[in-house]
Design an enzyme around this catalytic site. Sequence first.
Site, mmCIF file in Angstrom:
data_model
loop_
_atom_site.group_PDB
_atom_site.id
_atom_site.type_symbol
_atom_site.label_atom_id
_atom_site.label_comp_id
_atom_site.label_asym_id
_atom_site.label_seq_id
_atom_site.Cartn_x
_atom_site.Cartn_y
_atom_site.Cartn_z
ATOM 1 N N ASP A 1 0.813 -1.213 0.000
ATOM 2 C CA ASP A 1 0.000 0.000 0.000
ATOM 3 C C ASP A 1 0.848 1.265 0.000
ATOM 4 O O ASP A 1 0.523 2.250 -0.671
ATOM 5 C CB ASP A 1 -0.936 0.010 1.214
ATOM 6 C CG ASP A 1 -2.128 -0.923 1.024
ATOM 7 O OD1 ASP A 1 -2.061 -1.804 0.153
ATOM 8 O OD2 ASP A 1 -3.118 -0.768 1.759
ATOM 9 N N ASN B 1 -5.103 -2.868 -4.470
ATOM 10 C CA ASN B 1 -6.246 -2.866 -3.546
ATOM 11 C C ASN B 1 -5.931 -1.996 -2.335
ATOM 12 O O ASN B 1 -6.343 -2.298 -1.225
ATOM 13 C CB ASN B 1 -6.582 -4.304 -3.112
ATOM 14 C CG ASN B 1 -7.972 -4.405 -2.487
ATOM 15 O OD1 ASN B 1 -8.777 -3.485 -2.573
ATOM 16 N ND2 ASN B 1 -8.236 -5.530 -1.845
ATOM 17 N N ASP C 1 -10.714 -2.971 12.042
ATOM 18 C CA ASP C 1 -9.569 -3.770 11.594
ATOM 19 C C ASP C 1 -9.154 -4.811 12.630
ATOM 20 O O ASP C 1 -8.429 -5.763 12.311
ATOM 21 C CB ASP C 1 -8.372 -2.865 11.273
ATOM 22 C CG ASP C 1 -8.517 -2.167 9.931
ATOM 23 O OD1 ASP C 1 -9.424 -2.541 9.162
ATOM 24 O OD2 ASP C 1 -7.739 -1.243 9.656
ATOM 25 N N GLU D 1 -10.880 -5.340 2.247
ATOM 26 C CA GLU D 1 -10.103 -6.092 1.259
ATOM 27 C C GLU D 1 -10.823 -7.363 0.825
ATOM 28 O O GLU D 1 -10.621 -7.870 -0.279
ATOM 29 C CB GLU D 1 -8.730 -6.421 1.823
ATOM 30 C CG GLU D 1 -7.750 -5.262 1.813
ATOM 31 C CD GLU D 1 -7.913 -4.293 2.964
ATOM 32 O OE1 GLU D 1 -7.061 -3.419 3.136
ATOM 33 O OE2 GLU D 1 -8.922 -4.389 3.708
ATOM 34 N N HIS E 1 -4.942 -9.606 3.868
ATOM 35 C CA HIS E 1 -3.823 -9.697 4.813
ATOM 36 C C HIS E 1 -4.271 -9.970 6.239
ATOM 37 O O HIS E 1 -3.624 -10.731 6.974
ATOM 38 C CB HIS E 1 -2.995 -8.403 4.756
ATOM 39 C CG HIS E 1 -3.771 -7.137 4.994
ATOM 40 N ND1 HIS E 1 -3.288 -6.104 5.747
ATOM 41 C CD2 HIS E 1 -5.002 -6.725 4.569
ATOM 42 C CE1 HIS E 1 -4.162 -5.114 5.789
ATOM 43 N NE2 HIS E 1 -5.216 -5.475 5.070
ATOM 44 N N ARG E 2 -5.388 -9.371 6.666
ATOM 45 C CA ARG E 2 -5.809 -9.529 8.060
ATOM 46 C C ARG E 2 -6.383 -10.924 8.337
ATOM 47 O O ARG E 2 -6.233 -11.451 9.440
ATOM 48 C CB ARG E 2 -6.785 -8.426 8.450
ATOM 49 C CG ARG E 2 -6.189 -7.039 8.248
ATOM 50 C CD ARG E 2 -6.563 -6.023 9.287
ATOM 51 N NE ARG E 2 -5.931 -4.746 8.987
ATOM 52 C CZ ARG E 2 -4.687 -4.410 9.310
ATOM 53 N NH1 ARG E 2 -3.934 -5.275 9.970
ATOM 54 N NH2 ARG E 2 -4.197 -3.228 8.993
ATOM 55 N N LYS F 1 0.632 -6.553 1.922
ATOM 56 C CA LYS F 1 -0.180 -5.340 1.840
ATOM 57 C C LYS F 1 0.110 -4.397 3.003
ATOM 58 O O LYS F 1 0.133 -3.170 2.832
ATOM 59 C CB LYS F 1 -1.665 -5.703 1.821
ATOM 60 C CG LYS F 1 -2.595 -4.505 1.784
ATOM 61 C CD LYS F 1 -4.036 -4.936 1.686
ATOM 62 C CE LYS F 1 -4.979 -3.752 1.776
ATOM 63 N NZ LYS F 1 -4.766 -2.737 0.724
#
Length: 425
Positions: free
Chosen positions: A51, A93, A313, A341, A385-386, A411
């Site tokens: 990012d 993204n 998040d 995402e 990613h999370r 990311k």
Amino acid sequence: MNLYPVKKVLKSSVDFELSLPGSKSITNRCFIISALAGQKVFLKNVLFSDDTFYMIEVLKQLGIKIKVDQEKREVEVEGGILPEGKWEFFVGNAGTTMRFLTTYLSLGKGEFILDGDERMRQRPIQALVDVLRMMGVEIFCVNNNGCPPVKINASGVEGGEAFLNSKNSSQYLSSILMSSPYFRKGVCISIEEEMVSRPYVEMTVRMMKQFGVDVKNSNYLKFEVLPSRYVSPGVYYIEPDASSASYFLAATAILTGRVKIHGLGKESLQGDVYFARIMEKMGCEINIEKDFIELISNGKLEGIDIDMNSTPDLVPTVAIVALFARTPTRIRNVANLRIKESDRISALANELSKIGAKVKEYEDGLEIFPSLSYNNACVSTYNDHRIAMAFTIAGLKTGGITIENPLCVSKSFPEFFDYVEKIFY
């Protein structure tokens, strides 16, 4: 297929201290503000991830002077010029990059197209487009569906009074605020409906103040910024990423033991430091000082009922800790996770069920019922990613979990698995 098999941690407990790379949210805000400032800004503890690289490359192409020292995690930015020309940019993204650049590019003069990958083309941006139109910008979604790609015929931003619906993302407001000192009339923006992720707006306001611009915040219902200019603080240290820290706090909570994370504390800009308090509610002992967070866990965890609208998040990490609590956990008021995402509510429900948890999926959240044991499984990450990082933490406790497409962590935290290997094995 690229896979990461998570090995079960065999230690009876863990005890470690760590410092983490800089915050993604702060890093990308620093790039926009520094690009607008007229003097050099020296950024330290910069996060280098997908990012932030997208942001760096766009700004470089627009003529902002950027010197990168990746080994030292340092970047020198010399801005002060506004975007010009005819450009098409691809930002993958990267949500912050897409949204922050949309207003920044509007300040300039020329024709700009901002596009992203397949998932980005499904993520809404219409609310930001609408508010920029109210302030005189010629901007539209190319496919007329409220999502990128976005085309801007830029000639500066008039500014003035406007209304913003920020129920899907606080990044729309942060985007407007960061560029607003350079609007011809400044901005007076009123907020419609409940704002999500409010701490990220507070982060933006505090950072603007650090660069010499005041924002009048009327109880998060109205924000006013007068025409002004950013002033470089010289050197700016980017604090560690609190969202990344949550994975190591969570791991300690479920494995038992102690962790001390340096560089985050009571004065953090990031709302996600609240994760430590969530762990406290679930049964951990927490110590938060000015420049560190310490967590101690005996493994005796209780489920909670929690509204996570301010810190969405953190939901995947809380969901993983909930697997090892004694009682169920209900996570509420995070409907905007469906446009992240991935559709994170659906993704979590699917993958938690796959490993053997009982899950109720709601439009705005989840309820998780712990099990005495969990299945071996290959976890789909949805290129999110999370999801990848959260389920890795589960695997440290259970073993038998394999992460599909682990490289998606690039990311926000490319070195995540390096940290996991170094700390836990």
